[in-house]
Design an enzyme around this catalytic site. Structure first.
Site, PDB file in Angstrom:
ATOM      1  N   GLU A  58     -17.999  18.806   2.135  1.00  0.00           N
ATOM      2  CA  GLU A  58     -17.140  19.531   1.191  1.00  0.00           C
ATOM      3  C   GLU A  58     -17.676  19.440  -0.234  1.00  0.00           C
ATOM      4  O   GLU A  58     -17.643  20.430  -0.984  1.00  0.00           O
ATOM      5  CB  GLU A  58     -15.717  18.986   1.295  1.00  0.00           C
ATOM      6  N   ASP A  83      -6.970   2.595   7.453  1.00  0.00           N
ATOM      7  CA  ASP A  83      -8.405   2.367   7.315  1.00  0.00           C
ATOM      8  C   ASP A  83      -8.808   0.906   7.252  1.00  0.00           C
ATOM      9  O   ASP A  83      -9.986   0.581   7.428  1.00  0.00           O
ATOM     10  CB  ASP A  83      -8.927   3.068   6.053  1.00  0.00           C
ATOM     11  N   GLY A 114       0.818  -1.204   0.000  1.00  0.00           N
ATOM     12  CA  GLY A 114       0.000   0.000   0.000  1.00  0.00           C
ATOM     13  C   GLY A 114       0.853   1.255   0.000  1.00  0.00           C
ATOM     14  O   GLY A 114       1.879   1.324   0.680  1.00  0.00           O
ATOM     15  N   SER A 115       0.408   2.256  -0.760  1.00  0.00           N
ATOM     16  CA  SER A 115       1.198   3.477  -0.918  1.00  0.00           C
ATOM     17  C   SER A 115       0.439   4.723  -0.475  1.00  0.00           C
ATOM     18  O   SER A 115       0.690   5.820  -0.968  1.00  0.00           O
ATOM     19  CB  SER A 115       1.611   3.639  -2.378  1.00  0.00           C
ATOM     20  N   GLY A 116      -0.499   4.546   0.460  1.00  0.00           N
ATOM     21  CA  GLY A 116      -1.213   5.694   0.998  1.00  0.00           C
ATOM     22  C   GLY A 116      -0.396   6.386   2.071  1.00  0.00           C
ATOM     23  O   GLY A 116       0.812   6.213   2.184  1.00  0.00           O
ATOM     24  N   PHE A 117      -1.065   7.177   2.881  1.00  0.00           N
ATOM     25  CA  PHE A 117      -0.379   7.929   3.933  1.00  0.00           C
ATOM     26  C   PHE A 117       0.365   7.004   4.895  1.00  0.00           C
ATOM     27  O   PHE A 117       1.506   7.271   5.271  1.00  0.00           O
ATOM     28  CB  PHE A 117      -1.390   8.766   4.714  1.00  0.00           C
TER      29      PHE A 117
END
Length: 430
Positions: A179, A309, A17-20
């Site tokens: 938003e 998550d 995984g390359s998320g935060f």
């Protein structure tokens, strides 16, 4: 150093995984010169909190999705692979990923799983085909194309057709839903010069439930003042072309016109989370998130960490700050800066959400909150800080100036004035 042995590579650490969370772990490992293999299903790192700005034309997609290789270009320890993990053998410490139809196996010393979560439709998977979500760049582009289409078609349509085309329903009044709803109104007023119908539907009793109190009430009033209809204590029971059926807290059902439905309610962990749960026997919650140990390890495996998550721990929110801190914590244990088994503790630095131009809410603690213009500038500063790369920050500032101070939308092709209804500017100004 990696080497091939009977078709199986060996790596000290594998990050999936390359998320935060994944990138935070990678950067932390690099501080100790630890080699790692990072497997990502996409070549970009996605700044997911700003996807709604891509969808509404505030930012171009490349401004929030820089290449992973570019982010880690100075990391001699990094070995970035593009692929999808399809299996794991936790007892042999082997992970299998697929790239271009070919499977590759890696034996790891430690594994960090950080694959995030997808959209949840609460048992109504058919809603996925009838709505627009905001979890990937492709999602944002699809919604952007839909927005451009309905405004273009409405420009030359009769009044009844125009009202039908320019009807939007946003499901879920969390940060993304608020938003999106606010930006749709801004977009219609300041860029397209048209009147639109935007309805925000939320099952809870307040907007932005995690904020609560005065901030939630402020957000609701701000949305209402901008023309968004806010329905609280209301649940979607059905979606069909052109209409969303909802049920309020009294049990009464009614339909809402909706040419475009944006779904931002709930998340569901799947993919690698499901593979990992089945392989390790770790329990999951109703959303499929892994019920990890306090030190972020999975089940009885001290060499497997799961973060972000795709996990559930102590009720921590599914937000990027949690994933980033968890990534650093797991990496610190691996690089022996923290003892094995050290429990993770989240430092809550606050939450924030934009409502519309110059209007936002920021909650640092229960007693320290901001709202309005000040909160809006705090939001800009924080998101600018976390954008990866100088070029991305520079481009984002330029786009924000055009979108928020001016009337343009850098993410949209310039709209031909001939497409806009005659007198639209005058009607809006009046």
């Amino acid at each position: 150093m990696q080497y091939v042995d009977a078709g199986i590579e060996t790596a000290g650490v594998v990050i999936v995984g390359s998320g935060f969370g994944g990138l935070s772990a990678a950067k932390q490992l690099a501080k100790s010169g630890i080699d790692y293999v990072l497997i990502s299903s996409t070549p970009e790192h996605l700044f997911q909190p700003l996807l709604y700005q891509v969808a509404t034309g505030v930012l171009a997609s490349e401004e929030i999705a820089p290449p992973i290789a570019g982010i880690l270009r100075r990391h001699r320890e990094a070995d970035v692979r593009l692929g999808k993990v399809v299996a794991i053998d936790p007892d042999r410490a082997i992970v299998t990923y697929e790239q271009d139809g070919t499977q590759h196996r890696i034996r790891y010393g430690s594994l960090i799983a950080a694959t995030g979560a997808s959209q949840s439709y609460f048992g109504r998977d058919d809603f996925a085909e009838k709505t627009f979500s905001l979890k990937t760049i492709d999602d944002a582009k699809l919604l952007r194309a839909q927005i451009q289409r309905v405004f273009a078609e409405a420009a030359g349509a009769d009044e009844e057709t125009r009202r039908r085309l320019l009807s939007f329903v946003v499901v879920g009044a969390g940060a993304t839903g608020v938003e999106v709803a606010g930006q749709l109104k801004e977009l219609a007023k300041r860029y397209y010069h048209q009147e639109v119908s935007v309805t925000l539907v939320e099952g809870a009793g307040e907007v932005l439930p995690p904020f609560g109190g005065g901030l939630s009430e402020y957000a609701k009033k701000s949305l209402t003042r901008s023309g968004v209809e806010v329905l609280l204590g209301t649940f979607v029971t059905d979606i069909e072309h052109g209409k969303v059926t909802v049920k309020d807290k009294t049990g009464v059902e009614h339909g809402i016109a909706a040419e475009t439905v944006v779904w931002s309610a709930g998340v569901q962990a799947g993919g690698f989370a499901k593979i990992l749960a089945e392989a390790t026997g770790v329990a999951t919650d109703r959303a499929g998130r892994l019920l990890i140990n306090p030190d972020l390890t999975v089940g009885g495996y001290a060499d497997i960490y799961a973060i972000g998550d795709m996990t559930s721990l102590n009720g921590y929110p599914g937000q990027s700050p949690v994933a980033m801190q968890e990534g650093r914590h797991a990496a610190d244990i691996i690089r022996r800066k923290k003892p094995a088994g050290t429990a993770f503790k989240y430092w809550d630095k606050g939450s924030m959400a934009v409502i519309s131009r110059f209007s936002a809410v920021t909650k640092l603690t229960d007693k320290i909150t901001f709202r309005g213009v000040l909160a809006w500038f705090v939001w800009l500063a924080v998101h600018l800080f976390y954008l990866v790369g100088f070029r991305n920050r520079f481009a984002a500032v330029a786009s924000w100036l055009v979108a928020f101070i001016g009337t343009g939308r850098p993410g949209f092709a310039e709209v031909d004035k001939a497409q806009r209804p005659v007198g639209a500017e005058e009607r809006t100004a009046a």
